[in-house]
Design a protein around this motif. Sequence first.
Motif, mmCIF file in Angstrom:
data_model
loop_
_atom_site.group_PDB
_atom_site.id
_atom_site.type_symbol
_atom_site.label_atom_id
_atom_site.label_comp_id
_atom_site.label_asym_id
_atom_site.label_seq_id
_atom_site.Cartn_x
_atom_site.Cartn_y
_atom_site.Cartn_z
ATOM 1 N N TYR A 46 44.145 56.749 68.258
ATOM 2 C CA TYR A 46 45.431 57.205 67.727
ATOM 3 C C TYR A 46 45.902 56.339 66.563
ATOM 4 C CZ TYR A 46 45.960 60.574 71.498
ATOM 5 O OH TYR A 46 45.783 61.641 72.344
ATOM 6 N N SER A 47 45.636 55.035 66.621
ATOM 7 C CA SER A 47 46.088 54.155 65.541
ATOM 8 C C SER A 47 45.375 54.496 64.239
ATOM 9 C CB SER A 47 45.856 52.681 65.907
ATOM 10 O OG SER A 47 44.489 52.355 65.907
ATOM 11 N N GLU A 48 44.085 54.838 64.328
ATOM 12 C CA GLU A 48 43.344 55.239 63.131
ATOM 13 C C GLU A 48 43.970 56.483 62.511
ATOM 14 O OE1 GLU A 48 39.449 55.675 64.748
ATOM 15 O OE2 GLU A 48 38.820 53.637 64.207
ATOM 16 N N LYS A 49 44.344 57.437 63.366
ATOM 17 C CA LYS A 49 44.953 58.669 62.863
ATOM 18 C C LYS A 49 46.326 58.403 62.258
ATOM 19 C CE LYS A 49 42.611 61.766 66.148
ATOM 20 N NZ LYS A 49 42.779 62.684 67.290
ATOM 21 N N LEU A 50 47.141 57.580 62.938
ATOM 22 C CA LEU A 50 48.493 57.299 62.465
ATOM 23 C C LEU A 50 48.483 56.536 61.141
ATOM 24 C CD1 LEU A 50 50.220 56.357 65.842
ATOM 25 C CD2 LEU A 50 50.786 58.308 64.387
ATOM 26 N N LEU A 51 47.627 55.526 61.041
ATOM 27 C CA LEU A 51 47.557 54.743 59.806
ATOM 28 C C LEU A 51 47.014 55.588 58.658
ATOM 29 C CD1 LEU A 51 46.279 51.338 61.228
ATOM 30 C CD2 LEU A 51 48.563 51.842 60.347
ATOM 31 N N SER A 52 46.045 56.449 58.973
ATOM 32 C CA SER A 52 45.518 57.342 57.946
ATOM 33 C C SER A 52 46.581 58.329 57.489
ATOM 34 C CB SER A 52 44.306 58.101 58.489
ATOM 35 O OG SER A 52 43.863 59.055 57.559
ATOM 36 N N LEU A 53 47.368 58.836 58.450
ATOM 37 C CA LEU A 53 48.430 59.787 58.117
ATOM 38 C C LEU A 53 49.506 59.128 57.256
ATOM 39 C CD1 LEU A 53 49.193 62.729 58.682
ATOM 40 C CD2 LEU A 53 50.527 61.935 60.641
ATOM 41 N N ALA A 54 49.823 57.860 57.558
ATOM 42 C CA ALA A 54 50.812 57.134 56.761
ATOM 43 C C ALA A 54 50.308 56.943 55.331
ATOM 44 C CB ALA A 54 51.107 55.782 57.408
ATOM 45 N N GLU A 55 49.009 56.610 55.196
ATOM 46 C CA GLU A 55 48.432 56.432 53.869
ATOM 47 C C GLU A 55 48.387 57.762 53.121
ATOM 48 O OE1 GLU A 55 46.982 54.492 50.660
ATOM 49 O OE2 GLU A 55 47.718 53.583 52.534
ATOM 50 N N GLU A 56 48.076 58.836 53.855
ATOM 51 C CA GLU A 56 48.044 60.162 53.242
ATOM 52 C C GLU A 56 49.423 60.575 52.778
ATOM 53 O OE1 GLU A 56 47.233 64.462 55.085
ATOM 54 O OE2 GLU A 56 45.426 63.219 54.991
ATOM 55 N N MET A 57 50.442 60.233 53.559
ATOM 56 C CA MET A 57 51.829 60.548 53.193
ATOM 57 C C MET A 57 52.188 59.921 51.845
ATOM 58 S SD MET A 57 55.296 59.614 55.313
ATOM 59 C CE MET A 57 54.928 57.845 55.200
ATOM 60 N N LYS A 58 51.765 58.658 51.652
ATOM 61 C CA LYS A 58 52.026 57.986 50.372
ATOM 62 C C LYS A 58 51.335 58.726 49.233
ATOM 63 C CE LYS A 58 52.210 53.328 52.374
ATOM 64 N NZ LYS A 58 51.538 52.007 52.391
ATOM 65 N N LYS A 59 50.087 59.136 49.481
ATOM 66 C CA LYS A 59 49.337 59.827 48.432
ATOM 67 C C LYS A 59 49.987 61.153 48.060
ATOM 68 C CE LYS A 59 44.822 57.881 49.697
ATOM 69 N NZ LYS A 59 43.469 58.170 50.246
ATOM 70 N N VAL A 60 50.465 61.892 49.078
ATOM 71 C CA VAL A 60 51.102 63.186 48.827
ATOM 72 C C VAL A 60 52.370 63.006 48.008
ATOM 73 C CG1 VAL A 60 52.260 65.151 49.896
ATOM 74 C CG2 VAL A 60 50.154 64.274 50.896
ATOM 75 N N VAL A 61 53.195 62.036 48.394
ATOM 76 C CA VAL A 61 54.468 61.793 47.706
ATOM 77 C C VAL A 61 54.243 61.317 46.278
ATOM 78 C CG1 VAL A 61 56.544 60.360 47.705
ATOM 79 C CG2 VAL A 61 55.729 61.334 49.850
ATOM 80 N N GLN A 62 53.219 60.469 46.098
ATOM 81 C CA GLN A 62 52.971 59.867 44.788
ATOM 82 C C GLN A 62 52.078 60.716 43.892
ATOM 83 O OE1 GLN A 62 51.324 56.071 45.857
ATOM 84 N NE2 GLN A 62 53.267 55.265 46.628
ATOM 85 N N ASP A 63 51.482 61.770 44.440
ATOM 86 C CA ASP A 63 50.534 62.583 43.683
ATOM 87 C C ASP A 63 51.270 63.453 42.666
ATOM 88 O OD1 ASP A 63 48.342 63.884 42.746
ATOM 89 O OD2 ASP A 63 47.830 64.913 44.601
ATOM 90 N N ASN A 64 51.107 63.111 41.388
ATOM 91 C CA ASN A 64 51.767 63.886 40.331
ATOM 92 C C ASN A 64 50.777 64.740 39.547
ATOM 93 O OD1 ASN A 64 50.363 62.002 38.920
ATOM 94 N ND2 ASN A 64 52.132 61.020 37.948
ATOM 95 N N GLY A 65 49.576 64.902 40.113
ATOM 96 C CA GLY A 65 48.570 65.723 39.450
ATOM 97 C C GLY A 65 47.624 64.936 38.570
ATOM 98 N N GLU A 66 47.945 63.670 38.311
ATOM 99 C CA GLU A 66 47.091 62.817 37.483
ATOM 100 C C GLU A 66 46.314 61.854 38.373
ATOM 101 O OE1 GLU A 66 45.184 61.175 34.290
ATOM 102 O OE2 GLU A 66 46.460 62.965 34.335
ATOM 103 N N PRO A 67 44.970 61.926 38.386
ATOM 104 C CA PRO A 67 44.185 61.035 39.238
ATOM 105 C C PRO A 67 44.516 59.570 38.996
ATOM 106 C CG PRO A 67 42.798 62.752 38.325
ATOM 107 C CD PRO A 67 44.124 62.867 37.635
ATOM 108 N N ALA A 68 44.808 58.854 40.076
ATOM 109 C CA ALA A 68 45.149 57.437 39.976
ATOM 110 C C ALA A 68 45.046 56.809 41.359
ATOM 111 C CB ALA A 68 46.563 57.269 39.412
ATOM 112 N N GLY A 69 45.027 55.477 41.388
ATOM 113 C CA GLY A 69 45.009 54.757 42.656
ATOM 114 C C GLY A 69 43.605 54.455 43.146
ATOM 115 N N LYS A 70 43.501 54.058 44.402
ATOM 116 C CA LYS A 70 42.221 53.655 44.976
ATOM 117 C C LYS A 70 41.447 54.846 45.534
ATOM 118 C CE LYS A 70 41.542 49.943 47.208
ATOM 119 N NZ LYS A 70 41.504 48.855 48.215
#
Length: 288
Positions: free
Chosen positions: A67-91
Amino acid sequence: MELKDLEIFQTVAEKGTITEAAKALNYVQSNITSRIQRLEEELKTPLFHRHRRGMRLTPEGKKLLTYSEKLLSLAEEMKKVVQDNGEPAGKLEIGTVETVFHLPQILSSYINRYKHVDVTLVTGVTEELEDEVLHFRLDGAFVSEADFHPEIETYDVFQEELVLISNQHRSLDELLEQPFLCFSKGCIYRARLEAWYTDQNVTPKLMEFGTLETIVRSVVAGLGISFVPRSSVAPFIENGLIYCHSLPEAYSKIKTVFIRRKDSYLTSTMEKLIETIAQHRKIWIENE
């Protein structure tokens, strides 16, 4: 329960000791210990077996790890979704088997076009890379086609021929007597040749190596034989340092694919990588 607690728990589970987890997270050991104890008190169950050489997950700890793997991955995905402006960037963390001949072309095109993407590349065998993707530790990986987990989505990259290599021209009967130089268990090339050995009613003498370069140079030195993509040893063939021996298509045809989790959010960063792969694949098919 905080996400940081889960990150600490997951790191201790991965490293196996408080000391190594503290080094990885740049924390003092007492902080790691108190956070783990607090998590165990909150969940009202021991998460680790403590022993002289480190810490091992209890059955309850193994459940929490999933569950921790899923939760931490979901939190990281949430950041990517919010920050995704259509321009490839980040890690972008991706894996690859060592023998993807066309990988430099793909990554060069991608990195030169999308300069704000920081690509991290790790190597391994197909099974372990699939596991890394499944457990959210890699965004994707270039691997040999296999019977993947249902949660894995695949994208074709290219197909090529595996060949048996030796330092001298020998008959197949003579080759069967040579040690088989291979990667660790989980390598598809190794599995293919082992299947051929089985069909020949022969038990191979295995010698495991960590890199393709070491395997090829060991073959050149006469230590044994190996089974690798033809493209990865082309210069050695041209220089007469090794000889190729073809096997039936059932063993020799291999497809390289890119994999990712089906349920992971498709960021513009990942989407553009997949597009780059498809563009190169189209060129290779046209040039065949």
